[in-house]
Design a protein around this motif. Structure first.
Motif, PDB file in Angstrom:
ATOM      1  N   THR A 391       0.987  -1.217  -0.116  1.00 43.46           N
ATOM      2  CA  THR A 391      -0.132   0.004  -0.036  1.00 43.46           C
ATOM      3  C   THR A 391       0.901   1.327   0.128  1.00 43.46           C
ATOM      4  O   THR A 391       1.949   1.437   0.542  1.00 43.46           O
ATOM      5  CB  THR A 391      -1.096   0.061   1.333  1.00 43.46           C
ATOM      6  N   GLY A 392       0.571   2.225  -0.777  1.00 43.42           N
ATOM      7  CA  GLY A 392       1.398   3.281  -0.930  1.00 43.42           C
ATOM      8  C   GLY A 392       2.073   3.426  -2.178  1.00 43.42           C
ATOM      9  O   GLY A 392       2.731   4.395  -2.459  1.00 43.42           O
ATOM     10  N   ASP A 393       2.465   2.258  -2.795  1.00 48.62           N
ATOM     11  CA  ASP A 393       3.332   2.025  -3.960  1.00 48.62           C
ATOM     12  C   ASP A 393       2.799   2.755  -5.214  1.00 48.62           C
ATOM     13  O   ASP A 393       1.416   2.676  -5.077  1.00 48.62           O
ATOM     14  CB  ASP A 393       3.555   0.773  -4.040  1.00 48.62           C
ATOM     15  N   VAL A 394       3.460   3.161  -6.017  1.00 55.06           N
ATOM     16  CA  VAL A 394       3.000   4.081  -7.038  1.00 55.06           C
ATOM     17  C   VAL A 394       3.722   3.815  -8.346  1.00 55.06           C
ATOM     18  O   VAL A 394       4.910   3.709  -8.291  1.00 55.06           O
ATOM     19  CB  VAL A 394       3.252   5.615  -6.701  1.00 55.06           C
ATOM     20  N   PHE A 395       3.175   3.714  -9.343  1.00 60.90           N
ATOM     21  CA  PHE A 395       3.809   3.407 -10.724  1.00 60.90           C
ATOM     22  C   PHE A 395       3.184   4.456 -11.806  1.00 60.90           C
ATOM     23  O   PHE A 395       1.921   4.801 -11.772  1.00 60.90           O
ATOM     24  CB  PHE A 395       3.628   2.081 -11.258  1.00 60.90           C
ATOM     25  N   THR A 396       4.141   5.044 -12.722  1.00 59.37           N
ATOM     26  CA  THR A 396       3.687   5.996 -13.531  1.00 59.37           C
ATOM     27  C   THR A 396       3.501   5.436 -15.140  1.00 59.37           C
ATOM     28  O   THR A 396       4.643   4.781 -15.487  1.00 59.37           O
ATOM     29  CB  THR A 396       4.520   7.141 -13.600  1.00 59.37           C
ATOM     30  N   ILE A 397       2.596   5.758 -15.716  1.00 61.18           N
ATOM     31  CA  ILE A 397       2.466   5.407 -17.160  1.00 61.18           C
ATOM     32  C   ILE A 397       2.319   6.662 -17.845  1.00 61.18           C
ATOM     33  O   ILE A 397       1.161   7.537 -17.859  1.00 61.18           O
ATOM     34  CB  ILE A 397       1.245   4.463 -17.025  1.00 61.18           C
ATOM     35  N   ALA A 398       3.519   6.941 -18.634  1.00 60.05           N
ATOM     36  CA  ALA A 398       3.464   8.231 -19.595  1.00 60.05           C
ATOM     37  C   ALA A 398       3.694   8.091 -21.006  1.00 60.05           C
ATOM     38  O   ALA A 398       4.538   6.933 -20.981  1.00 60.05           O
ATOM     39  CB  ALA A 398       4.512   9.160 -18.716  1.00 60.05           C
ATOM     40  N   PRO A 399       3.357   8.966 -21.911  1.00 60.31           N
ATOM     41  CA  PRO A 399       3.485   8.845 -23.124  1.00 60.31           C
ATOM     42  C   PRO A 399       5.283   8.657 -23.182  1.00 60.31           C
ATOM     43  O   PRO A 399       5.905   9.275 -22.669  1.00 60.31           O
ATOM     44  CB  PRO A 399       2.930  10.180 -23.887  1.00 60.31           C
ATOM     45  N   SER A 400       5.570   8.071 -24.293  1.00 57.63           N
ATOM     46  CA  SER A 400       6.962   7.835 -24.817  1.00 57.63           C
ATOM     47  C   SER A 400       7.691   9.168 -25.137  1.00 57.63           C
ATOM     48  O   SER A 400       7.086   9.609 -26.034  1.00 57.63           O
ATOM     49  CB  SER A 400       7.007   6.672 -25.669  1.00 57.63           C
ATOM     50  N   SER A 401       8.952   9.142 -24.801  1.00 61.17           N
ATOM     51  CA  SER A 401       9.676  10.578 -25.243  1.00 61.17           C
ATOM     52  C   SER A 401      10.861   9.875 -25.960  1.00 61.17           C
ATOM     53  O   SER A 401      11.245   8.552 -25.502  1.00 61.17           O
ATOM     54  CB  SER A 401       9.776  11.505 -24.416  1.00 61.17           C
ATOM     55  N   ARG A 402      11.572  10.715 -26.820  1.00 64.49           N
ATOM     56  CA  ARG A 402      12.783   9.995 -27.228  1.00 64.49           C
ATOM     57  C   ARG A 402      14.072   9.895 -26.185  1.00 64.49           C
ATOM     58  O   ARG A 402      14.090  11.032 -25.274  1.00 64.49           O
ATOM     59  CB  ARG A 402      13.177  11.028 -28.444  1.00 64.49           C
ATOM     60  N   ARG A 403      14.686   8.884 -26.288  1.00 68.43           N
ATOM     61  CA  ARG A 403      15.561   8.756 -25.321  1.00 68.43           C
ATOM     62  C   ARG A 403      16.932   8.145 -26.126  1.00 68.43           C
ATOM     63  O   ARG A 403      16.835   7.473 -26.897  1.00 68.43           O
ATOM     64  CB  ARG A 403      15.396   7.634 -24.394  1.00 68.43           C
ATOM     65  N   ASP A 404      18.080   8.674 -25.701  1.00 67.94           N
ATOM     66  CA  ASP A 404      19.493   8.366 -26.529  1.00 67.94           C
ATOM     67  C   ASP A 404      19.818   6.927 -26.020  1.00 67.94           C
ATOM     68  O   ASP A 404      19.595   6.445 -24.757  1.00 67.94           O
ATOM     69  CB  ASP A 404      20.386   9.506 -26.381  1.00 67.94           C
ATOM     70  N   VAL A 405      20.479   6.205 -26.695  1.00 67.48           N
ATOM     71  CA  VAL A 405      20.819   4.764 -26.541  1.00 67.48           C
ATOM     72  C   VAL A 405      22.049   4.998 -25.713  1.00 67.48           C
ATOM     73  O   VAL A 405      22.271   3.838 -24.671  1.00 67.48           O
ATOM     74  CB  VAL A 405      21.467   4.186 -27.870  1.00 67.48           C
ATOM     75  N   PHE A 406      22.763   5.953 -25.624  1.00 64.83           N
ATOM     76  CA  PHE A 406      23.900   6.023 -24.530  1.00 64.83           C
ATOM     77  C   PHE A 406      23.347   5.831 -23.161  1.00 64.83           C
ATOM     78  O   PHE A 406      23.873   5.395 -22.144  1.00 64.83           O
ATOM     79  CB  PHE A 406      24.846   7.410 -24.824  1.00 64.83           C
ATOM     80  N   SER A 407      22.511   6.578 -22.938  1.00 69.24           N
ATOM     81  CA  SER A 407      21.577   6.727 -21.645  1.00 69.24           C
ATOM     82  C   SER A 407      21.210   5.363 -21.239  1.00 69.24           C
ATOM     83  O   SER A 407      21.142   5.068 -20.198  1.00 69.24           O
ATOM     84  CB  SER A 407      20.725   7.774 -21.397  1.00 69.24           C
ATOM     85  N   MET A 408      20.740   4.836 -22.013  1.00 69.21           N
ATOM     86  CA  MET A 408      19.804   3.474 -21.812  1.00 69.21           C
ATOM     87  C   MET A 408      21.219   2.490 -21.464  1.00 69.21           C
ATOM     88  O   MET A 408      20.780   1.916 -20.455  1.00 69.21           O
ATOM     89  CB  MET A 408      19.444   2.992 -23.060  1.00 69.21           C
ATOM     90  N   VAL A 409      21.995   2.508 -22.019  1.00 66.40           N
ATOM     91  CA  VAL A 409      23.224   1.489 -21.729  1.00 66.40           C
ATOM     92  C   VAL A 409      23.992   1.871 -20.494  1.00 66.40           C
ATOM     93  O   VAL A 409      24.218   0.985 -19.692  1.00 66.40           O
ATOM     94  CB  VAL A 409      24.340   1.348 -22.824  1.00 66.40           C
ATOM     95  N   LYS A 410      24.274   3.185 -20.368  1.00 66.43           N
ATOM     96  CA  LYS A 410      24.695   3.819 -19.010  1.00 66.43           C
ATOM     97  C   LYS A 410      23.852   3.156 -17.842  1.00 66.43           C
ATOM     98  O   LYS A 410      24.421   2.851 -16.755  1.00 66.43           O
ATOM     99  CB  LYS A 410      24.803   5.089 -19.194  1.00 66.43           C
ATOM    100  N   ASP A 411      22.440   3.523 -17.918  1.00 63.18           N
ATOM    101  CA  ASP A 411      21.598   3.291 -16.926  1.00 63.18           C
ATOM    102  C   ASP A 411      21.597   1.835 -16.522  1.00 63.18           C
ATOM    103  O   ASP A 411      21.529   1.266 -15.323  1.00 63.18           O
ATOM    104  CB  ASP A 411      20.308   3.593 -17.180  1.00 63.18           C
ATOM    105  N   LEU A 412      22.070   0.930 -17.576  1.00 65.49           N
ATOM    106  CA  LEU A 412      21.959  -0.685 -17.302  1.00 65.49           C
ATOM    107  C   LEU A 412      23.101  -0.825 -16.403  1.00 65.49           C
ATOM    108  O   LEU A 412      23.204  -1.454 -15.695  1.00 65.49           O
ATOM    109  CB  LEU A 412      22.042  -1.371 -18.644  1.00 65.49           C
ATOM    110  N   ALA A 413      24.372  -0.174 -17.041  1.00 63.51           N
ATOM    111  CA  ALA A 413      25.578  -0.296 -16.153  1.00 63.51           C
ATOM    112  C   ALA A 413      25.489   0.048 -14.866  1.00 63.51           C
ATOM    113  O   ALA A 413      25.983  -0.418 -13.884  1.00 63.51           O
ATOM    114  CB  ALA A 413      26.716   0.516 -16.954  1.00 63.51           C
ATOM    115  N   ASP A 414      25.007   1.175 -14.510  1.00 62.87           N
ATOM    116  CA  ASP A 414      24.724   1.737 -13.321  1.00 62.87           C
ATOM    117  C   ASP A 414      24.086   0.593 -12.618  1.00 62.87           C
ATOM    118  O   ASP A 414      24.057   0.453 -11.263  1.00 62.87           O
ATOM    119  CB  ASP A 414      24.238   2.985 -13.249  1.00 62.87           C
TER     120      ASP A 414
END
Length: 520
Positions: A391-414
């Motif tokens: 109870t209290g947990d929240v999830f957001t569902i939002a329209p897609s925006s453009r995202r660069d592939v470098f940030s994707m891979v960096k977030d995975l590494a982190d």
């Protein structure tokens, strides 16, 4: 008519010279293989030949342009192929990292390899051609397209332009693609919307990337999927002032120690759950709690997940007749003037059993009992959760925006290098992996789309090269008809002119020896 000896002599010499000139011209034609030696030979044909020569030179330049375009496009296609292979490997590492049996040491090892792949991706994005120009910088071919700062933030320094090369009279082909299109053109999530957990969630809920199952119903709004706690609240507030005294009983409602509503028995208390929710929400910024009414029930929710229990205190004041003055509060508390002037209800955080979906305006779009892996549908969207949210947990569902592939891979590494401890950390980790897998699939689809366009341009270049070759052959044939010599005709004419000249020379020798003095 009298013809003098000198006239006969001059006419013969002139005839000899004319025949010698004609013979010389024919000899030059045979030697050069060209019918037109000077423009005056055939002015109209000579002008046409000049035009054909110019067209031939332009077509040759088109062919050189095609060679240059093909070299750049082949390099780009090869580079995009290498990038695709690299991202496939990164995706495999993400899937490997999603294994729940891995230790933090295992995850760190995978994260290190992902970092190495990120560095290689950075180098590929800054590829240069043979002339030292960057492939993915748009029109700024001398500017390094991608740079990274000390914090690991990647920046694009090129533009969105494309360089076009003329490969035909009416045809151009792009010889490059901007990095903003290749590496930043993908939309995150499933390409239509993204799902994300609140970083402070305490449960183990892992949200599915979801999909649009009814495009006509999908409206592109931002939604909040939350798990509130049910309350026993009703819309009734009942005062019972004992007969014989003229008390002014007062009811007060406190949320987490802050009074959010107060009314006396002489006043007009709120008479609906919607109105009660409204007065609670007026002080949400102070209490950290908001209320919502769903299916005839009042639910409470912390504005920040993991904020702790929610306390609701109902109080009665102004009583003078001891327990003869009573009150029943909105939340069902039975209060009396002496023995129970206040009562507190505490709503603990725990396993959620009910969900609510709200739009950006706070309107409830869907609600129902929570079931693991059960579909949650609203406004053309379908998603689900695995695990047990609190109870209290929240999830957001939002329209897609453009995202660069470098940030994707960096977030995975982190994520891989960050380590995991506790069930809520494991859920956050799994949500991050799922998000990466959804994002990288979109990025790979975008890169493959660019690669397909490069292949189409290579086909266009090959096709145009064939057309140019055919046109060049046509020009050469037309020029040949105008300029090239008919050797059979020229040799025949040459022989005739030689015989004629020889006859003229012999006749001239006999004529020049004639004189009247020979007969005196």
């Amino acid at each position: 008519m009298r013809v003098s000896t000198s006239q006969i002599h001059q006419a013969a010499v002139k005839s000899l010279l004319d025949q010698q000139a004609a013979l010389s011209r024919t000899q030059q034609q045979v030697a050069s293989g060209q019918r037109i030696l000077v423009p005056s030979d055939d002015p109209a044909a000579a002008a046409e030949v000049l035009g054909l020569d110019q067209s031939t030179r332009i077509t040759a330049q088109y062919q050189e342009n095609i060679t240059a375009a093909r070299q750049r496009l082949n390099l780009e296609e090869s580079t995009l192929g290498s990038i695709t292979n690299l991202l496939v490997r990164v995706r495999e590492l993400a899937v490997q990292g999603a294994n729940s049996t891995l230790t933090n040491v295992d995850r760190t090892a995978i994260g290190v390899e992902v970092q190495q792949n990120l560095n290689e991706l950075f180098d590929l994005a800054n590829t240069r051609d043979a002339s030292g120009e960057y492939l993915f910088a748009g029109m700024q071919s001398r500017v390094q397209p991608y740079t990274v700062d000390a914090a690991g933030n990647y920046s694009y320094n090129g533009d969105a332009g494309q360089r076009f090369i003329q490969i035909g009279a009416t045809r151009q082909v792009a010889s490059n693609d901007a990095g903003s299109e290749v590496f930043q053109g993908a939309r995150a999530g499933n390409g239509v919307f993204t799902v994300a957990p609140h970083p402070a969630n305490t449960g183990t809920g892992i949200i599915d990337p979801g999909s649009v199952t009814d495009s006509a119903a999908y409206d592109g709004d931002t939604y909040t999927l939350s798990f509130p706690v049910a309350t026993p609240a009703t819309s009734a507030l009942v005062f019972n002032d004992a007969v014989g005294t003229d008390d002014n009983l007062t009811y007060s409602l406190d949320i987490n120690g802050t009074t959010v509503y107060s009314v006396s028995e002489a006043g007009a208390p709120v008479a609906s759950l919607d109105a009660l929710a409204s007065v609670i929400n007026d002080d949400s910024a102070v209490t950290g709690v908001r209320a919502l009414v769903v299916d005839g029930g009042l639910y409470l929710l912390n504005t920040t997940p993991g904020a702790g229990p929610i306390t609701v205190t109902e109080r009665m004041s102004g009583a003078s007749d001891g327990d003869g003055d009573t009150l029943t509060g909105y939340f069902g508390s039975s209060l009396s003037g002496a023995s129970r002037p206040s009562a507190t209800l505490t709503f603990q955080e725990g396993a959620a059993d009910f969900y609510v979906v709200e739009d950006s305006a706070g309107n409830v779009e869907a609600s129902g009992p929570y079931g693991e892996n059960s579909a949650i549908r609203f406004n053309g969207i379908t998603t689900s959760l695995h695990g047990q949210p609190n109870t209290g947990d929240v999830f957001t569902i939002a329209p897609s925006s453009r995202r660069d592939v470098f940030s994707m891979v960096k977030d995975l590494a982190d994520t891989l290098l960050g380590g995991v401890s506790g069930d809520s950390d494991k859920a956050a980790y799994s949500n991050a992996i799922n998000r990466f897998l959804a994002d990288i699939d979109q990025a790979m689809e975008q890169i493959n789309a660019v690669r397909a366009r490069v292949g189409a341009r290579l086909n266009a270049v090959d096709s145009q090269e064939s057309l140019n070759e055919a046109f060049k052959l046509h020009l050469e044939e037309a020029r040949s008809r105008l300029q090239d010599l008919d050797y059979a005709s020229a040799i025949t004419r040459l022989n005739q002119q030689m015989v004629g000249l020889e006859a003229a020379q012999k006749s001239f020798l006999r004529i020049q020896g004639l004189s009247l003095f020979n007969f005196l």
